[in-house]
Scaffold this motif. Structure first.
Motif, short mmCIF file in Angstrom:
data_model
loop_
_atom_site.label_atom_id
_atom_site.label_comp_id
_atom_site.label_asym_id
_atom_site.label_seq_id
_atom_site.Cartn_x
_atom_site.Cartn_y
_atom_site.Cartn_z
N GLY A 97 11.09 5.71 16.57
CA GLY A 97 9.56 5.40 16.51
C GLY A 97 8.74 6.34 15.61
N ARG A 98 8.95 7.66 16.01
CA ARG A 98 8.41 8.59 15.08
C ARG A 98 8.75 8.77 13.95
NH1 ARG A 98 8.68 11.40 20.12
NH2 ARG A 98 10.45 12.58 19.28
N GLY A 99 10.38 8.50 13.40
CA GLY A 99 10.88 8.57 12.19
C GLY A 99 10.32 7.50 11.19
N HIS A 100 10.22 6.28 12.24
CA HIS A 100 9.75 5.21 11.17
C HIS A 100 8.44 5.17 10.67
CE1 HIS A 100 9.34 0.65 10.15
NE2 HIS A 100 8.04 0.73 10.80
N VAL A 101 7.62 5.94 11.64
CA VAL A 101 5.96 6.03 11.23
C VAL A 101 6.12 7.20 10.01
CG1 VAL A 101 4.03 7.02 11.62
CG2 VAL A 101 4.98 5.65 13.34
N ALA A 102 6.91 8.26 10.19
CA ALA A 102 7.14 9.17 9.15
C ALA A 102 7.46 8.66 7.68
CB ALA A 102 8.05 10.26 9.50
N VAL A 103 8.58 7.97 7.67
CA VAL A 103 9.23 7.36 6.44
C VAL A 103 8.19 6.33 5.83
CG1 VAL A 103 11.11 5.69 5.65
CG2 VAL A 103 11.65 7.72 7.30
N THR A 104 7.41 5.40 6.69
CA THR A 104 6.57 4.39 6.35
C THR A 104 5.41 4.86 5.58
OG1 THR A 104 7.48 2.86 7.95
CG2 THR A 104 5.40 2.54 6.94
N ALA A 105 4.82 6.12 6.25
CA ALA A 105 3.71 6.84 5.55
C ALA A 105 3.92 7.50 4.23
CB ALA A 105 3.18 7.80 6.65
N ALA A 106 5.39 8.18 4.22
CA ALA A 106 5.68 8.82 2.86
C ALA A 106 5.73 7.88 1.87
CB ALA A 106 6.88 9.55 3.34
N GLU A 107 6.41 6.71 2.24
CA GLU A 107 6.68 5.86 1.25
C GLU A 107 5.48 5.02 0.62
OE1 GLU A 107 9.06 1.37 1.00
OE2 GLU A 107 9.58 2.97 2.38
N GLN A 108 4.30 4.89 1.64
CA GLN A 108 3.19 4.65 1.17
C GLN A 108 2.46 5.33 0.13
OE1 GLN A 108 1.86 1.07 1.27
NE2 GLN A 108 4.13 0.83 2.21
N LEU A 109 2.65 6.58 0.30
CA LEU A 109 1.91 7.50 -0.62
C LEU A 109 2.29 7.58 -1.90
CD1 LEU A 109 1.13 10.29 2.10
CD2 LEU A 109 -0.46 8.85 0.94
N CYS A 110 4.05 7.51 -1.56
CA CYS A 110 4.52 7.48 -3.23
C CYS A 110 4.41 6.30 -4.07
CB CYS A 110 6.14 7.61 -2.78
SG CYS A 110 6.59 9.20 -2.32
N ARG A 111 4.14 4.98 -3.35
CA ARG A 111 3.59 3.79 -4.05
C ARG A 111 2.35 3.92 -4.38
NH1 ARG A 111 7.11 -0.12 -3.26
NH2 ARG A 111 8.81 0.13 -1.59
N HIS A 112 1.39 4.63 -3.59
CA HIS A 112 -0.12 4.83 -4.18
C HIS A 112 0.17 6.07 -5.39
CE1 HIS A 112 -4.12 5.89 -4.49
NE2 HIS A 112 -4.09 6.99 -4.58
N ALA A 113 1.10 6.90 -5.42
CA ALA A 113 1.05 7.80 -6.72
C ALA A 113 1.55 6.94 -7.87
CB ALA A 113 1.99 8.94 -6.28
N ALA A 114 2.32 6.07 -7.52
CA ALA A 114 3.22 5.11 -8.44
C ALA A 114 1.84 4.44 -9.35
CB ALA A 114 3.88 4.37 -7.99
N GLN A 115 0.90 4.01 -8.36
CA GLN A 115 0.03 2.98 -9.24
C GLN A 115 -1.02 3.89 -9.97
OE1 GLN A 115 -1.64 1.26 -5.17
NE2 GLN A 115 0.10 0.06 -5.08
#
Length: 383
Positions: free
Chosen positions: A269-287
């Motif tokens: 569960g902690r891993g899922h949160v960490a991956v999802t949060a990092a992915e969202q920050l990368c998507r924001h950087a892309a935008q």
């Protein structure tokens, strides 16, 4: 582009462990990656690029990062040097080198780090001296990704006391390479230390005027590097999370699946949160990069900081879930744990990123014109 990267990743998935073990990324893989359209794809089409969006570049890099960090490092360094030349290079430099970098006909290296100038590139001591109609370069560079094989090096030094960037072909007399073997991670990225002993290049190899080498040329390269490292870490973390989940579901000990243990489930569960949060920050950087928002650099630093930490955490937990199997030299999760540790340092360590992000937060606060908090008055104490 993303579909092409995923397909290419599938074709090399079974080879990545051998590359890591031998410390070599075959030259054919470089040209194959170029033919698959994976190198410097954000360049204009006239130079062999595809005008790819930041989001497409990021997702494609994540697909490669989920298979081999050294191959992802190739995409990163090609993109770094291409981005710097595309923005600050002369017309002659762009026409000569960008098509070759986009196809993989030439491998790039970014030679900045020195013994006494790691993250503080303003302290580089490499000298770039005028010598007739040429420039003479003397210095020692360390930890140059693909430095052992690079056909073109973007070297950061000092010219007339000011930071400068200059192009050096890999076959120039006076350039010596010292391959690094058995480093912690990125073992197939053919890292090398470089000695430049009076290497001479034409004055036309100077990229932008002296004084612009650090803030403009190197700054553009490093920003591009952080962005692709961030997405590569997302891919790495995704792969480790999938591997840990699959192992926990399939592995049975004492008639109980690992996934049925509460501590293992909490780890997943902690891993899922960490991956999802990092992915969202990368998507924001892309935008924000897509619209050239002034905060794009800070958003990229934040994404790289979070993604590299997520990659370290998730790969570490994946090794724990796998137990002894995760310690096998060819284990994906073990290999990625080593790579993720390097990602915490490359293109800006945690501590450097934290200072940058704090400075950004303070500047944003000052720009907002927020009033200083009122000084608290005396507190009444009940009698």
């Amino acid at each position: 582009m993303v579909a092409g990267a995923a397909g290419f990743a599938d074709t090399v998935r079974l080879d990545a462990a051998a590359w890591d073990r031998t410390g070599v990324l075959p030259a054919t893989v470089v040209t194959d990656a170029g033919a698959a359209g994976l190198l410097a794809r954000d360049l204009p089409r006239r130079y062999g690029g595809a005008d790819a969006s930041p989001a497409a570049i990021g997702e494609a890099t994540a697909r490669i990062g989920a298979v081999c960090s050294s191959l992802r490092a190739l995409l990163t360094v090609q993109g770094m040097v291409s981005a710097a030349l595309g923005r600050w290079g002369s017309a002659e430099q762009r026409e000569r080198w960008l098509p070759a970098l986009a196809t993989g006909a030439a491998v790039a290296g970014f030679a900045a780090t020195e013994e006494s100038a790691g993250t503080e590139l303003a302290a580089v001591a490499t000298s770039i001296e005028p010598s007739g109609d040429a420039l003479r370069i003397t210095g020692r560079k360390r930890w140059v990704t693909f430095g052992a094989t690079a056909d073109l090096l973007l070297v950061i030094g000092r010219l007339d006391g000011a930071p400068a960037a200059v192009l050096v072909e890999g076959d120039r007399p006076g350039l010596r390479r010292e391959p690094v073997r058995g480093q912690l991670g990125l073992r197939a990225a053919q890292v090398a230390h470089l000695d430049l002993d009076g290497v001479r290049v034409p004055r036309s190899h100077l990229v932008a005027p002296a004084g612009f080498g650090l803030s403009h040329v190197a700054g553009t390269a490093l920003d591009h590097g952080r962005y692709t490292v961030a997405w590569g870490c997302v891919g790495l973390a995704r792969a480790c999370q999938r591997a840990a989940t699959a192992h926990a579901v399939e592995r049975v000990q004492g008639a109980v699946r690992l996934a049925d243990h509460q501590l293992v489930r909490a780890t997943l569960g902690r891993g899922h949160v960490a991956v999802t949060a990092a992915e969202q920050l990368c998507r924001h950087a892309a935008q924000v990069r897509a619209v050239r928002d002034p905060d794009a650099v800070a958003a990229t630093v934040l994404a790289k900081y979070a993604a590299s930490r997520a990659a370290t955490r998730v790969s570490r937990d994946a090794v724990q879930v796998h137990g002894a199997a995760g310690c096998d030299p060819d284990s994906l999760v073990g290999r990625f744990l080593r790579d993720a540790t390097v990602m915490r340092i490359i293109e800006g360590s945690d501590e450097v990123s934290e200072l940058h992000l704090a400075d950004h937060a303070i500047r944003a606060h000052r720009r907002s014109g927020a009033a200083a908090p009122a000084r608290p008055g005396p507190v009444a104490v009940p009698s």
